[in-house]
Design a protein around this motif. Sequence first.
Motif, PDB file in Angstrom:
ATOM      1  N   MET A 191       0.770  -1.157  -0.020  1.00 10.87           N
ATOM      2  CA  MET A 191       0.048   0.112   0.191  1.00 10.87           C
ATOM      3  C   MET A 191       0.970   1.206  -0.013  1.00 10.87           C
ATOM      4  O   MET A 191       1.901   1.144   0.564  1.00 10.87           O
ATOM      5  N   LEU A 192       0.417   2.224  -0.954  1.00 13.57           N
ATOM      6  CA  LEU A 192       1.104   3.595  -0.916  1.00 13.57           C
ATOM      7  C   LEU A 192       0.249   4.626  -0.866  1.00 13.57           C
ATOM      8  O   LEU A 192      -0.704   4.593  -1.326  1.00 13.57           O
ATOM      9  N   ASP A 193       0.710   5.681   0.253  1.00 11.27           N
ATOM     10  CA  ASP A 193       0.263   6.691   0.101  1.00 11.27           C
ATOM     11  C   ASP A 193      -0.429   7.503  -1.229  1.00 11.27           C
ATOM     12  O   ASP A 193       0.380   7.414  -2.168  1.00 11.27           O
ATOM     13  N   ALA A 230      -7.054   6.566   1.098  1.00 10.64           N
ATOM     14  CA  ALA A 230      -5.857   7.363   1.574  1.00 10.64           C
ATOM     15  C   ALA A 230      -4.619   6.694   0.905  1.00 10.64           C
ATOM     16  O   ALA A 230      -3.350   7.178   0.941  1.00 10.64           O
ATOM     17  N   ALA A 231      -4.715   5.513   0.616  1.00 12.13           N
ATOM     18  CA  ALA A 231      -3.684   4.584   0.165  1.00 12.13           C
ATOM     19  C   ALA A 231      -4.210   3.814  -1.022  1.00 12.13           C
ATOM     20  O   ALA A 231      -5.456   3.229  -1.185  1.00 12.13           O
ATOM     21  N   PRO A 255      -3.213  12.437 -11.937  1.00 12.79           N
ATOM     22  CA  PRO A 255      -3.791  13.321 -10.953  1.00 12.79           C
ATOM     23  C   PRO A 255      -5.501  12.828 -10.887  1.00 12.79           C
ATOM     24  O   PRO A 255      -5.877  12.899  -9.799  1.00 12.79           O
ATOM     25  N   GLN A 256      -5.969  13.019 -11.991  1.00 13.84           N
ATOM     26  CA  GLN A 256      -7.463  12.496 -12.168  1.00 13.84           C
ATOM     27  C   GLN A 256      -7.772  11.284 -11.568  1.00 13.84           C
ATOM     28  O   GLN A 256      -8.891  11.048 -10.592  1.00 13.84           O
ATOM     29  N   HIS A 257      -6.936  10.373 -11.662  1.00 14.25           N
ATOM     30  CA  HIS A 257      -7.166   9.028 -10.726  1.00 14.25           C
ATOM     31  C   HIS A 257      -7.354   9.359  -9.271  1.00 14.25           C
ATOM     32  O   HIS A 257      -7.985   8.537  -8.617  1.00 14.25           O
ATOM     33  N   LEU A 258      -6.070   9.958  -8.871  1.00 13.63           N
ATOM     34  CA  LEU A 258      -6.071  10.071  -7.623  1.00 13.63           C
ATOM     35  C   LEU A 258      -7.019  10.939  -6.944  1.00 13.63           C
ATOM     36  O   LEU A 258      -7.745  10.570  -5.602  1.00 13.63           O
ATOM     37  N   SER A 264      -3.853  -4.068  -8.699  1.00 14.73           N
ATOM     38  CA  SER A 264      -5.474  -4.769  -8.771  1.00 14.73           C
ATOM     39  C   SER A 264      -6.525  -3.756  -9.146  1.00 14.73           C
ATOM     40  O   SER A 264      -6.217  -2.639  -9.206  1.00 14.73           O
ATOM     41  N   ASP A 265      -7.483  -4.571  -9.508  1.00 14.54           N
ATOM     42  CA  ASP A 265      -8.752  -3.441 -10.060  1.00 14.54           C
ATOM     43  C   ASP A 265      -9.192  -2.912  -8.710  1.00 14.54           C
ATOM     44  O   ASP A 265      -9.011  -3.222  -7.485  1.00 14.54           O
ATOM     45  N   VAL A 266      -9.792  -1.633  -8.912  1.00 21.78           N
ATOM     46  CA  VAL A 266     -10.334  -0.799  -7.881  1.00 21.78           C
ATOM     47  C   VAL A 266     -11.656  -0.631  -8.081  1.00 21.78           C
ATOM     48  O   VAL A 266     -12.222  -0.115  -8.938  1.00 21.78           O
ATOM     49  N   ARG A 267     -12.647  -0.895  -7.049  1.00 20.83           N
ATOM     50  CA  ARG A 267     -14.019  -0.744  -6.927  1.00 20.83           C
ATOM     51  C   ARG A 267     -14.320   0.283  -6.154  1.00 20.83           C
ATOM     52  O   ARG A 267     -13.986   0.566  -5.249  1.00 20.83           O
ATOM     53  N   ALA A 268     -15.376   1.115  -6.629  1.00 19.76           N
ATOM     54  CA  ALA A 268     -16.113   2.123  -5.677  1.00 19.76           C
ATOM     55  C   ALA A 268     -16.640   1.406  -4.348  1.00 19.76           C
ATOM     56  O   ALA A 268     -17.284   0.516  -4.390  1.00 19.76           O
TER      57      ALA A 268
END
Length: 165
Positions: free
Chosen positions: A1-3, A142-143, A130-133, A14-18
Amino acid sequence: MLDLLAAIGRVTASDVRASRDLPPFDASAMDGYAVMSNSFAGQGPWRLEVTGRIAAGDKPTQSFESSVRILTGAPVPHGFDTVVMQEKCRLDGDAIVIDQKPRTGQNVRITGEDVRRGELLLNAGITLKPQHLALLAGQGMAAIDVRRKVRIGLISTGARTARAG
C-alpha cells in the motif's frame, strides 16, 4: 500500500472498485431553493415561504416545509425533489416568488449519479494520473496497492567481446 500523494506515476496492482456512491446523497447542483414539485399546482406565479437554509457540509435533521434556501453541494432535504436557481426566484420578505414552473428533479444530483458503489473505477495495470487520485480520494481512500517499481541493475565487467571475422 502506498499513500495516494506518493502514488502518481505508479501502476495499480489490482482492480479498484467504488466503496460508496458519489454523490453519497441527493445534492443541490447550484445555489437556489429546494422545493417540492407538487407545490406548483395551477398557474403561476407561486409564492413559497422559505423555512430554512442548508449549506454544503450540513446534515439537516429537522424537517422543512414549502421551500429551503440551499447552496451548491448541500444535501437536498427529504421530501424535496427540485432545486430552483436563485436567479429564477424573487425574494418577497420571508418567501420566494417563482414565475416559471420548474421541472421535477431539476438541478439535483442524484445519489450515485457520478459513481455507483461496486462500480469498477480502475483496472489493474493503470498508470496513476492526478485525475485517478482525485477519484480515489473522493472514495475516501488514503492509500492504494501499486506494483513495485522496476529495478534494473547494470554490471560492467570490463571484458571485451571478440568479433567473428
